[in-house]
Scaffold this motif. Sequence first.
Motif, PDB file in Angstrom:
ATOM      1  N   ASP A  93       0.821  -1.208   0.000  1.00  0.00           N
ATOM      2  CA  ASP A  93       0.000   0.000   0.000  1.00  0.00           C
ATOM      3  C   ASP A  93       0.860   1.266   0.000  1.00  0.00           C
ATOM      4  OD1 ASP A  93      -2.192   1.706   0.195  1.00  0.00           O
ATOM      5  OD2 ASP A  93      -2.283   1.560   2.369  1.00  0.00           O
ATOM      6  N   LEU A  94       1.932   1.246   0.763  1.00  0.00           N
ATOM      7  CA  LEU A  94       2.740   2.456   0.945  1.00  0.00           C
ATOM      8  C   LEU A  94       3.954   2.522   0.024  1.00  0.00           C
ATOM      9  CD1 LEU A  94       2.762   2.824   4.842  1.00  0.00           C
ATOM     10  CD2 LEU A  94       1.118   3.723   3.185  1.00  0.00           C
ATOM     11  N   GLY A  95       4.184   1.479  -0.729  1.00  0.00           N
ATOM     12  CA  GLY A  95       5.348   1.476  -1.608  1.00  0.00           C
ATOM     13  C   GLY A  95       6.649   1.295  -0.850  1.00  0.00           C
ATOM     14  N   ARG A 106      -1.452   8.233   3.770  1.00  0.00           N
ATOM     15  CA  ARG A 106      -1.696   7.828   2.380  1.00  0.00           C
ATOM     16  C   ARG A 106      -0.522   8.269   1.510  1.00  0.00           C
ATOM     17  NH1 ARG A 106      -6.271   4.458   1.791  1.00  0.00           N
ATOM     18  NH2 ARG A 106      -7.836   5.129   3.307  1.00  0.00           N
ATOM     19  N   VAL A 107      -0.230   7.514   0.476  1.00  0.00           N
ATOM     20  CA  VAL A 107       0.799   7.914  -0.488  1.00  0.00           C
ATOM     21  C   VAL A 107       0.220   7.816  -1.889  1.00  0.00           C
ATOM     22  CG1 VAL A 107       2.729   7.196   0.951  1.00  0.00           C
ATOM     23  CG2 VAL A 107       1.713   5.562  -0.635  1.00  0.00           C
ATOM     24  N   ALA A 108       0.734   8.630  -2.779  1.00  0.00           N
ATOM     25  CA  ALA A 108       0.295   8.589  -4.172  1.00  0.00           C
ATOM     26  C   ALA A 108       0.786   7.310  -4.834  1.00  0.00           C
ATOM     27  CB  ALA A 108       0.810   9.813  -4.922  1.00  0.00           C
ATOM     28  N   GLY A 125       2.687   4.792  -6.847  1.00  0.00           N
ATOM     29  CA  GLY A 125       4.035   4.806  -7.385  1.00  0.00           C
ATOM     30  C   GLY A 125       5.042   5.578  -6.570  1.00  0.00           C
ATOM     31  N   ALA A 126       4.589   6.306  -5.545  1.00  0.00           N
ATOM     32  CA  ALA A 126       5.510   7.081  -4.711  1.00  0.00           C
ATOM     33  C   ALA A 126       6.143   6.191  -3.656  1.00  0.00           C
ATOM     34  CB  ALA A 126       4.757   8.238  -4.042  1.00  0.00           C
ATOM     35  N   ALA A 127       7.319   6.596  -3.174  1.00  0.00           N
ATOM     36  CA  ALA A 127       7.996   5.850  -2.115  1.00  0.00           C
ATOM     37  C   ALA A 127       7.348   6.150  -0.767  1.00  0.00           C
ATOM     38  CB  ALA A 127       9.476   6.231  -2.080  1.00  0.00           C
ATOM     39  N   ALA A 128       7.519   5.215   0.167  1.00  0.00           N
ATOM     40  CA  ALA A 128       6.943   5.385   1.497  1.00  0.00           C
ATOM     41  C   ALA A 128       7.550   6.594   2.192  1.00  0.00           C
ATOM     42  CB  ALA A 128       7.174   4.133   2.328  1.00  0.00           C
ATOM     43  N   SER A 129       6.713   7.317   2.910  1.00  0.00           N
ATOM     44  CA  SER A 129       7.182   8.489   3.650  1.00  0.00           C
ATOM     45  C   SER A 129       7.958   8.057   4.886  1.00  0.00           C
ATOM     46  CB  SER A 129       5.973   9.334   4.067  1.00  0.00           C
ATOM     47  OG  SER A 129       6.302  10.200   5.125  1.00  0.00           O
ATOM     48  N   PRO A 130       9.176   8.611   5.116  1.00  0.00           N
ATOM     49  CA  PRO A 130       9.909   8.283   6.340  1.00  0.00           C
ATOM     50  C   PRO A 130       9.096   8.585   7.602  1.00  0.00           C
ATOM     51  CG  PRO A 130      11.342   9.394   4.783  1.00  0.00           C
ATOM     52  CD  PRO A 130       9.963   9.478   4.215  1.00  0.00           C
ATOM     53  N   ARG A 131       8.338   9.660   7.565  1.00  0.00           N
ATOM     54  CA  ARG A 131       7.516  10.001   8.733  1.00  0.00           C
ATOM     55  C   ARG A 131       6.478   8.916   9.004  1.00  0.00           C
ATOM     56  NH1 ARG A 131       3.884  15.517   9.567  1.00  0.00           N
ATOM     57  NH2 ARG A 131       2.922  14.869  11.545  1.00  0.00           N
ATOM     58  N   TRP A 181      -6.093  -3.712   4.316  1.00  0.00           N
ATOM     59  CA  TRP A 181      -5.449  -3.892   5.618  1.00  0.00           C
ATOM     60  C   TRP A 181      -5.935  -2.866   6.628  1.00  0.00           C
ATOM     61  CZ3 TRP A 181      -2.576  -0.455   8.396  1.00  0.00           C
ATOM     62  CH2 TRP A 181      -2.098   0.688   7.734  1.00  0.00           C
ATOM     63  N   ARG A 182      -6.315  -1.683   6.184  1.00  0.00           N
ATOM     64  CA  ARG A 182      -6.742  -0.639   7.120  1.00  0.00           C
ATOM     65  C   ARG A 182      -8.025  -1.045   7.835  1.00  0.00           C
ATOM     66  NH1 ARG A 182      -3.994   4.231   5.697  1.00  0.00           N
ATOM     67  NH2 ARG A 182      -2.736   3.908   3.829  1.00  0.00           N
TER      68      ARG A 182
END
Length: 276
Positions: A21-23, A80-82, A84-90, A160-161
């Motif tokens: 989900d988060l890449g 949430r992430v767009a 194809g985007a990589a997961a946010s470190p935060r 999963w959410r």
Amino acid sequence: HLVLQALRQGLPMIITFIADDLGCSTADKAFLLGAFYPGYTAAMLPGGLAVRQVGAKRLMGLGLAGTAALLAAMPLAAGRVAAGAAASPRALWQLWLVMCGMGVLSAPLMPASTVLQREWMPAWLGTERVWAMKIPMLAMKIGRTATNLAIPLLATRFGWRAAIGAVYAAATAAAAVAWQAGVSETVAGCSRLSAAERKLLVDPAAPDEPKKPALPIIRFAELADVPNLVALINAAYASSEGELWEEGDDFKRTAPPEIEGLIASRQLYVACPPDQ
């Protein structure tokens, strides 16, 4: 045991869905997989000490309720992430902290349950106590099996959410409510026991406490030259005139398959009449 073991088993499985989900990269998944046990390990000793201050029942109830809250918070922590985007470190750190918190809340389970088992399964119950103490172990197996079946189905069907943040969080919250409403911390405080049951559990004199055999104790070294020693000890175990006692635990009967290992490690005492 059932709920928290299911949690431990379920988190690594759900991380697979979170990663998709988060890449998440492989390193991100490894980072999340290591989140539970730092909190669990760090809280083991403080959790054991907290049992004395808070009480076993209350501590386990708080652990279940807190775990339910953290499960509900996981989707919020992930964000949430767009596509194809990589997961946010935060987001990864927020998820890590949530799962680490679950480890902290799970740590007091073992010391708290041990206190409750000591209260409800006193030593003078003998073999029945051994059987009863296997029930939490059975619950762990059931929780593990149920999680292996349910998590992939729920996460695939609803995402999963919803599977974690709604279904699993609600089930854990229901377990917390049931625990607080249905469990008595002490035998004396339980209104559902009959007088005979309460006497059996509270009064040590109700059944006879186990006694060491009134027979001479012979150290293994004194029997080192006896022919057919293993056969002799097995026969002594099977007879009504002899008992086997494991060193360091006078009241633990040693099963026959373990005898040869105890002989080899010189940890065996044999109690038998002098003429044998």
